[in-house]
Scaffold this motif. Structure first.
Motif, PDB file in Angstrom:
ATOM      1  N   ARG A 153       0.844  -1.192   0.000  1.00 12.09           N
ATOM      2  CA  ARG A 153       0.000   0.000   0.000  1.00 12.09           C
ATOM      3  C   ARG A 153       0.879   1.241   0.000  1.00 12.09           C
ATOM      4  N   ALA A 154       0.309   2.343  -0.434  1.00 12.33           N
ATOM      5  CA  ALA A 154       1.025   3.616  -0.360  1.00 12.33           C
ATOM      6  C   ALA A 154       1.095   4.072   1.088  1.00 12.33           C
ATOM      7  N   ARG A 155       2.263   4.584   1.482  1.00  8.74           N
ATOM      8  CA  ARG A 155       2.389   5.092   2.852  1.00  8.74           C
ATOM      9  C   ARG A 155       3.608   5.996   2.958  1.00  8.74           C
ATOM     10  N   ALA A 156       3.615   6.809   3.997  1.00  6.93           N
ATOM     11  CA  ALA A 156       4.787   7.614   4.323  1.00  6.93           C
ATOM     12  C   ALA A 156       5.862   6.711   4.902  1.00  6.93           C
ATOM     13  N   LEU A 157       7.119   7.094   4.724  1.00  8.23           N
ATOM     14  CA  LEU A 157       8.248   6.321   5.230  1.00  8.23           C
ATOM     15  C   LEU A 157       8.916   7.066   6.373  1.00  8.23           C
ATOM     16  N   ASP A 158       9.281   6.351   7.420  1.00  4.34           N
ATOM     17  CA  ASP A 158      10.000   6.937   8.542  1.00  4.34           C
ATOM     18  C   ASP A 158      11.495   6.974   8.248  1.00  4.34           C
ATOM     19  N   ASP A 159      12.204   7.868   8.932  1.00  2.00           N
ATOM     20  CA  ASP A 159      13.639   8.006   8.714  1.00  2.00           C
ATOM     21  C   ASP A 159      14.392   6.703   8.945  1.00  2.00           C
ATOM     22  N   ASP A 160      13.979   5.954   9.963  1.00  2.00           N
ATOM     23  CA  ASP A 160      14.727   4.743  10.291  1.00  2.00           C
ATOM     24  C   ASP A 160      14.463   3.602   9.318  1.00  2.00           C
ATOM     25  N   GLU A 161      13.609   3.845   8.319  1.00  2.00           N
ATOM     26  CA  GLU A 161      13.312   2.829   7.315  1.00  2.00           C
ATOM     27  C   GLU A 161      14.041   3.067   5.996  1.00  2.00           C
ATOM     28  N   THR A 162      14.750   4.186   5.882  1.00  2.00           N
ATOM     29  CA  THR A 162      15.231   4.622   4.580  1.00  2.00           C
ATOM     30  C   THR A 162      16.728   4.893   4.576  1.00  2.00           C
ATOM     31  N   PRO A 163      17.366   4.805   3.404  1.00  2.00           N
ATOM     32  CA  PRO A 163      18.793   5.115   3.295  1.00  2.00           C
ATOM     33  C   PRO A 163      19.079   6.591   3.570  1.00  2.00           C
ATOM     34  N   GLU A 164      20.279   6.843   4.061  1.00  2.00           N
ATOM     35  CA  GLU A 164      20.660   8.215   4.397  1.00  2.00           C
ATOM     36  C   GLU A 164      20.585   9.118   3.181  1.00  2.00           C
ATOM     37  N   GLN A 165      20.946   8.599   1.993  1.00  2.00           N
ATOM     38  CA  GLN A 165      20.921   9.439   0.789  1.00  2.00           C
ATOM     39  C   GLN A 165      19.530   9.977   0.496  1.00  2.00           C
ATOM     40  N   TRP A 166      18.506   9.202   0.812  1.00  2.00           N
ATOM     41  CA  TRP A 166      17.145   9.639   0.545  1.00  2.00           C
ATOM     42  C   TRP A 166      16.677  10.688   1.544  1.00  2.00           C
ATOM     43  N   ARG A 167      17.292  10.732   2.719  1.00  2.00           N
ATOM     44  CA  ARG A 167      16.836  11.631   3.777  1.00  2.00           C
ATOM     45  C   ARG A 167      17.552  12.978   3.771  1.00  2.00           C
ATOM     46  N   ALA A 168      18.481  13.180   2.832  1.00  2.00           N
ATOM     47  CA  ALA A 168      19.236  14.434   2.797  1.00  2.00           C
ATOM     48  C   ALA A 168      18.287  15.629   2.712  1.00  2.00           C
ATOM     49  N   MET A 169      18.694  16.731   3.342  1.00  2.00           N
ATOM     50  CA  MET A 169      17.915  17.978   3.342  1.00  2.00           C
ATOM     51  C   MET A 169      16.562  17.802   4.018  1.00  2.00           C
ATOM     52  N   ASP A 170      16.524  16.942   5.064  1.00  2.00           N
ATOM     53  CA  ASP A 170      15.300  16.768   5.853  1.00  2.00           C
ATOM     54  C   ASP A 170      14.122  16.420   4.947  1.00  2.00           C
ATOM     55  N   THR A 171      14.317  15.408   4.117  1.00  2.00           N
ATOM     56  CA  THR A 171      13.346  15.052   3.095  1.00  2.00           C
ATOM     57  C   THR A 171      12.230  14.166   3.651  1.00  2.00           C
ATOM     58  N   ALA A 172      10.981  14.581   3.414  1.00  2.00           N
ATOM     59  CA  ALA A 172       9.825  13.736   3.714  1.00  2.00           C
ATOM     60  C   ALA A 172       9.685  12.719   2.592  1.00  2.00           C
ATOM     61  N   LEU A 173       9.421  11.463   2.934  1.00  2.00           N
ATOM     62  CA  LEU A 173       9.409  10.372   1.964  1.00  2.00           C
ATOM     63  C   LEU A 173       8.095   9.604   2.009  1.00  2.00           C
ATOM     64  N   ALA A 174       7.689   9.109   0.840  1.00  2.00           N
ATOM     65  CA  ALA A 174       6.535   8.225   0.740  1.00  2.00           C
ATOM     66  C   ALA A 174       6.806   7.242  -0.383  1.00  2.00           C
ATOM     67  N   ALA A 175       6.110   6.115  -0.340  1.00  2.00           N
ATOM     68  CA  ALA A 175       6.319   5.081  -1.348  1.00  2.00           C
ATOM     69  C   ALA A 175       4.999   4.389  -1.647  1.00  2.00           C
ATOM     70  N   ALA A 176       4.926   3.811  -2.850  1.00  2.00           N
ATOM     71  CA  ALA A 176       3.726   3.068  -3.257  1.00  2.00           C
ATOM     72  C   ALA A 176       4.136   1.953  -4.206  1.00  2.00           C
ATOM     73  N   PRO A 177       3.468   0.787  -4.118  1.00  2.00           N
ATOM     74  CA  PRO A 177       3.809  -0.319  -5.011  1.00  2.00           C
ATOM     75  C   PRO A 177       3.324  -0.062  -6.430  1.00  2.00           C
ATOM     76  N   LEU A 178       4.153  -0.492  -7.388  1.00  2.00           N
ATOM     77  CA  LEU A 178       3.784  -0.488  -8.794  1.00  2.00           C
ATOM     78  C   LEU A 178       3.667  -1.946  -9.248  1.00  2.00           C
ATOM     79  N   SER A 179       3.586  -2.161 -10.533  1.00  2.00           N
ATOM     80  CA  SER A 179       3.542  -3.522 -11.045  1.00  2.00           C
ATOM     81  C   SER A 179       4.954  -4.090 -11.174  1.00  2.00           C
ATOM     82  N   SER A 180       5.045  -5.370 -11.457  1.00  2.00           N
ATOM     83  CA  SER A 180       6.323  -6.064 -11.699  1.00  2.00           C
ATOM     84  C   SER A 180       7.277  -5.979 -10.513  1.00  2.00           C
TER      85      SER A 180
END
Length: 215
Positions: A153-180
């Motif tokens: 499902r689509a959801r927001a991601l917490d800092d402790d779930e994500t790589p440091e590169q993605w969190r640069a500049m205090d970045t808010a993150l979210a993810a959602a499944p696609l096909s394949s």
């Protein structure tokens, strides 16, 4: 110069008018407004304003927050214009792009969702491979990201779930499944955090793409 303000304000008649007058007094011309969320008597709006070059962003914050109950959640430079009714056009374009669909999605989804960047990745138990990378997205080809494995499902991601590169500049993150087995990851450097209504929209867009691929 254009700026995007995310503003929380009382959800009652006249609040938006008073805010428009306050921003106008600071030299800002409102060019678009989208209601992001409503809850407990509060409205969260995204407002794009034009100001003269040299106008200090702090003056917009000061003008808005002088009003009772108004809080500026974030203020960022804004380039371009959001077509709030372009979701179906985006879905149609991506679904017809064939092998280029992941790259088109990574390139185009930031404008639709007002985020800074997007990645399409293929997460696995031992690694998370890059499939497509939009402009401004972090370069990534690295270790596993367990939170994305079997994402359903689509959801927001917490800092402790994500790589440091993605969190640069205090970045808010979210993810959602696609096909394949692919996953769309979107980042909003400097925030604000994703509202439930934004996660619902992300789910709507990616859900339709998955359904079309399955068909």
């Amino acid at each position: 110069m254009s700026y995007l303000l995310r503003v929380s304000l009382p959800d009652r008649p006249g609040s938006l008018g008073h805010l428009a007058i306050a921003l106008g007094g600071a030299g800002a011309d409102i060019v678009s407004l989208d209601v992001v969320d409503r809850f407990d008597g509060v409205a969260v709006d995204d407002i794009v304003v034009n100001v003269q070059n040299g106008t200090l962003p702090d003056t917009l914050i000061t003008a808005a927050e002088q009003l009772d109950g108004v809080v500026v959640d974030s203020l960022q430079p804004f380039v371009g214009a959001l077509d709030a009714h372009g979701d179906l056009e985006l879905i149609d374009a991506v679904s017809g792009a064939g092998a280029g669909a992941p790259q088109m999605l990574a390139d185009e989804i930031p404008s639709a969702l007002r985020v800074g960047w997007a990645l399409v990745v293929a997460p696995g138990l031992d690694s998370c491979a890059s499939v497509a990378r939009g402009d401004s997205a972090p370069a990534w080809e690295g270790a596993a990201v367990p939170a994305l494995v079997d994402l359903d499902r689509a959801r927001a991601l917490d800092d402790d779930e994500t790589p440091e590169q993605w969190r640069a500049m205090d970045t808010a993150l979210a993810a959602a499944p696609l096909s394949s087995g692919h996953v769309l990851v979107v980042g909003r450097p400097g925030g604000p955090s994703f509202r439930p209504s934004e996660i619902a929209r992300l789910s709507y867009l990616t859900g339709i793409l998955r359904s079309m691929h399955a068909g």
